[in-house]
Design a protein around this motif. Structure first.
Motif, PDB file in Angstrom:
ATOM      1  N   ASP A 100       0.835  -1.208   0.000  1.00 20.38           N
ATOM      2  CA  ASP A 100       0.000   0.000   0.000  1.00 20.38           C
ATOM      3  C   ASP A 100       0.867   1.254   0.000  1.00 20.38           C
ATOM      4  OD1 ASP A 100       0.859   0.447   2.620  1.00 20.38           O
ATOM      5  OD2 ASP A 100      -1.018  -0.201   3.525  1.00 20.38           O
ATOM      6  N   GLU A 101       0.228   2.413  -0.011  1.00 18.26           N
ATOM      7  CA  GLU A 101       0.946   3.693  -0.093  1.00 18.26           C
ATOM      8  C   GLU A 101       1.829   3.952   1.127  1.00 18.26           C
ATOM      9  OE1 GLU A 101      -3.075   4.204   1.660  1.00 18.26           O
ATOM     10  OE2 GLU A 101      -2.454   3.497  -0.296  1.00 18.26           O
ATOM     11  N   GLY A 155      -8.214  -2.702  -6.464  1.00 18.84           N
ATOM     12  CA  GLY A 155      -8.405  -1.976  -7.711  1.00 18.84           C
ATOM     13  C   GLY A 155      -7.448  -0.816  -7.878  1.00 18.84           C
ATOM     14  N   SER A 156      -6.969  -0.254  -6.776  1.00 18.58           N
ATOM     15  CA  SER A 156      -6.188   0.980  -6.850  1.00 18.58           C
ATOM     16  C   SER A 156      -4.681   0.758  -6.912  1.00 18.58           C
ATOM     17  CB  SER A 156      -6.512   1.846  -5.640  1.00 18.58           C
ATOM     18  OG  SER A 156      -6.183   1.148  -4.454  1.00 18.58           O
ATOM     19  N   VAL A 157      -4.197  -0.428  -6.605  1.00 11.94           N
ATOM     20  CA  VAL A 157      -2.762  -0.676  -6.531  1.00 11.94           C
ATOM     21  C   VAL A 157      -2.431  -1.907  -7.372  1.00 11.94           C
ATOM     22  CG1 VAL A 157      -0.868  -1.186  -4.939  1.00 11.94           C
ATOM     23  CG2 VAL A 157      -2.753   0.211  -4.159  1.00 11.94           C
ATOM     24  N   LYS A 158      -1.261  -1.905  -7.983  1.00 18.93           N
ATOM     25  CA  LYS A 158      -0.824  -3.060  -8.759  1.00 18.93           C
ATOM     26  C   LYS A 158      -0.501  -4.205  -7.808  1.00 18.93           C
ATOM     27  CE  LYS A 158       2.555  -4.677 -12.034  1.00 18.93           C
ATOM     28  NZ  LYS A 158       3.916  -4.536 -12.495  1.00 18.93           N
TER      29      LYS A 158
END
Length: 145
Positions: free
Chosen positions: A28-29, A41-44
């Motif tokens: 994650d970020e 859905g938001s991260v590879k």
């Protein structure tokens, strides 16, 4: 923290039906590693399901054994080692491409006679030679840093 997440996931997969073969890993970020049966859905996310060996257990409430803990540590270590090897291969490819671009540029800076695949001389105007040299200089900046 990574080992705990992987360990919890291994325990969860030990009691899951065998149809759950997909396993995804993502960061994650905040740099925290996550595992799940569906990619976010938001991260590879990377599919690591094929890399795990199934853990079969007749008793899903069985305590985690040392072997299972070691297996989770080994899986993370293997993953890190594959990532490092991939980075080393990519760096070697960049280094080789940089070397070739520098060589080609040094050739273009001197008197140049190019030959095509049929052995015929290709004449370059000074403008074409400078354009090729500029393109190689840009490639060198990208590849060589």
């Amino acid at each position: 923290m990574i080992r705990e997440g992987l360990l919890a996931l291994l325990l969860a997969t030990a009691v899951m039906p065998t149809a759950a073969e997909e396993l995804y890993r993502w960061v994650d970020e905040n740099g925290q590693v996550h595992f799940g049966d569906r990619p976010p859905g938001s991260v590879k996310a990377e599919d690591v399901g094929e890399e795990l060996t199934p853990i079969n257990s007749a008793d899903p409430t069985q305590a985690v054994t040392t072997a299972q803990r070691n297996q989770s540590v080994d899986l993370e270590r293997q993953y890190q080692q594959r990532q490092k090897q991939q980075q080393q291969r990519q760096q070697a490819q960049r280094t080789e491409a940089c070397r070739r671009a520098k060589r080609d540029l040094s050739i273009l800076r001197g008197p140049v006679i190019l030959v095509d695949e049929y052995g015929q001389q290709i004449r370059l105007s000074e403008r074409e030679r400078q354009q090729k040299a500029s393109a190689l200089e840009q490639q060198i900046r990208q590849l060589c840093g």
